[in-house]
Structure formats: C-alpha cells, structure tokens
Design an enzyme around this catalytic site. Structure first.
Site, PDB file in Angstrom:
ATOM      1  N   ARG A 141      -2.411   7.615   1.216  1.00 35.37           N
ATOM      2  CA  ARG A 141      -1.881   8.163  -0.028  1.00 35.37           C
ATOM      3  C   ARG A 141      -1.883   9.675   0.140  1.00 35.37           C
ATOM      4  NH1 ARG A 141      -6.385   5.050  -3.125  1.00 35.37           N
ATOM      5  NH2 ARG A 141      -7.297   5.871  -1.235  1.00 35.37           N
ATOM      6  N   LYS A 152     -20.616  -0.704  -0.414  1.00 34.09           N
ATOM      7  CA  LYS A 152     -20.776  -0.499  -1.852  1.00 34.09           C
ATOM      8  C   LYS A 152     -20.790  -1.841  -2.587  1.00 34.09           C
ATOM      9  CE  LYS A 152     -15.937   0.490  -1.425  1.00 34.09           C
ATOM     10  NZ  LYS A 152     -14.953   1.403  -1.084  1.00 34.09           N
ATOM     11  N   SER A 189      -8.400   1.232  -6.078  1.00 33.10           N
ATOM     12  CA  SER A 189      -9.171   0.224  -6.825  1.00 33.10           C
ATOM     13  C   SER A 189     -10.247   0.911  -7.656  1.00 33.10           C
ATOM     14  CB  SER A 189      -9.830  -0.771  -5.865  1.00 33.10           C
ATOM     15  OG  SER A 189      -8.870  -1.421  -5.090  1.00 33.10           O
ATOM     16  N   HIS A 224      -1.774  -1.608  -2.699  1.00 32.52           N
ATOM     17  CA  HIS A 224      -1.987  -2.505  -1.551  1.00 32.52           C
ATOM     18  C   HIS A 224      -0.738  -3.355  -1.302  1.00 32.52           C
ATOM     19  CE1 HIS A 224      -6.496  -2.358  -2.731  1.00 32.52           C
ATOM     20  NE2 HIS A 224      -6.409  -1.743  -1.560  1.00 32.52           N
TER      21      HIS A 224
END
Ligand code: PNS
Length: 177
Positions: A106, A57, A144, A33
């Site tokens: 990514r 979530k 994460s 990040h």
C-alpha cells in the site's frame, strides 16, 4: 543473462502453470486483500491463500472463523485455494510447489518491513520469488487492524470489507461490549 525461447523451454519456464501463495494473518480478510488476489490471478494460474496459524499478535477471529470468511469471499474463484501454515512461509510455499510469494504494497510505510521479509525469504529459499503488487488506490489506507479499530469504536466500515466480514466484525464487538 539472456534467456532465449529454447533455454526457457528446456528449463520448463514456458507453459508451466505458476502458483503463488498469498500469506498473511487475514484477521479478517479485507477488500484490499481481495484486490491483491484478483490482481495476482492475472499473473499466476493458482493462488493459495495461506493463513498463518500462530501470528505473534493476538487475533480477533479464531482460525476457523478467518477461514470461513475467506471461503465465502473466494468461492467465485475456481483457481484460489485456502491453506493454513505455521513456521516459515518459504517452507509452506515449497510444500505447495509454489514459485511465488504474493504480497500487497500500500503506502511506502509497508516497504521496509516487506523488503526485509522478502530478502530473508530469498536467503532461506532462492527458488521462490516474492512478487509485490500495488493495491488499488481505493484500498491504499485500509488494513485489517485499522478497520477493526474503527469498528470497535462504532465507526462505519461499510465498503472496506466484504459484507460477510462487516457482519462478523459487528457481531464480535457487540458481544464484547
Ligand atoms: O498479514 P501479515 O500479518 O502482514 O502477514 C505476515 C506474514 C504471515 C506474511 C509473516 O509474518 C510471515 O511470513 N510469517 C511466517 C514466518 C516467516 O516465514 N517469516 C519471514 C522470514 S523469517
């Protein structure tokens, strides 16, 4: 359409400070990040890191904890702010007078979800552009979620997250076990 300098000047497209929001869960912030924020600052004059307050979530860290960690990691940047939002990302971007939504990419696997979200966001507000930046190669496999999973089972996450985050993750899982 060709945009000449006069046209851009009239439209206020030149010399206008550019702001982007960088939305996400940040549960917790990772070096990936931070890499995107640093890259984004080369394009935007101001970045507002926007933490979604009601992610679908369950989060490991409470909103206040996620904010505290971001504050520590971002204090060196005078032109980065932290905000929170719920509801639509485009609505928060408009509220912030932001021209852009910044997202990191990514691997190719990110693309489909990001593409769908960017197109929906564009449909919802055509004034706001999504800008994708490629993360640095070092962070291409980090997220994460995968970092939390590794830490949960005692894996070494040093260098993937800032030291303050590493400490907080360790404390969190020590308390849980
Ligand atoms: O870090 P994440 O979990 O990948 O971030 C996802 C986020 C917060 C960017 C996304 O879930 C989001 O924008 N949520 C707010 C609702 C919204 O505007 N969804 C997209 C268009 S329907």
């Amino acid at each position: 359409m060709l945009l000449d300098a006069d046209h851009c000047q009239q439209k206020g497209l030149i010399d206008m400070p550019k702001t982007a929001i960088y939305p996400g869960s940040f549960d917790p912030v990772t070096n990936g990040h931070l890499d995107i924020i640093e890259r984004g600052l080369k394009l935007f004059d101001k970045i507002i890191v926007a933490i979604l307050t009601n992610p679908g979530k369950q989060s490991l860290f409470a909103l206040e904890e996620r904010m505290q960690m971001l504050e520590v990691c971002l204090k060196k940047f005078s032109n980065v702010e932290i905000g929170t939002f719920d509801g639509l990302t485009v609505d928060y971007a408009a509220q912030c007078n932001a021209q852009g939504i910044l997202r990191g990419l990514r691997a190719l696997s990110d693309f489909e979800y990001e593409f769908q979200m960017a197109l929906m966001n564009r449909r919802l507000n055509r004034e706001i552009q999504t800008v994708f930046l490629m993360t640095g190669m070092r962070w291409i496999y980090t997220s994460s979620s995968i970092i939390k999973e590794a830490a949960q089972f005692g894996g070494n996450i040093k260098g993937m997250v800032p030291p303050v985050v590493e400490k907080r993750i360790r404390e969190k899982y020590a308390r849980k076990s």
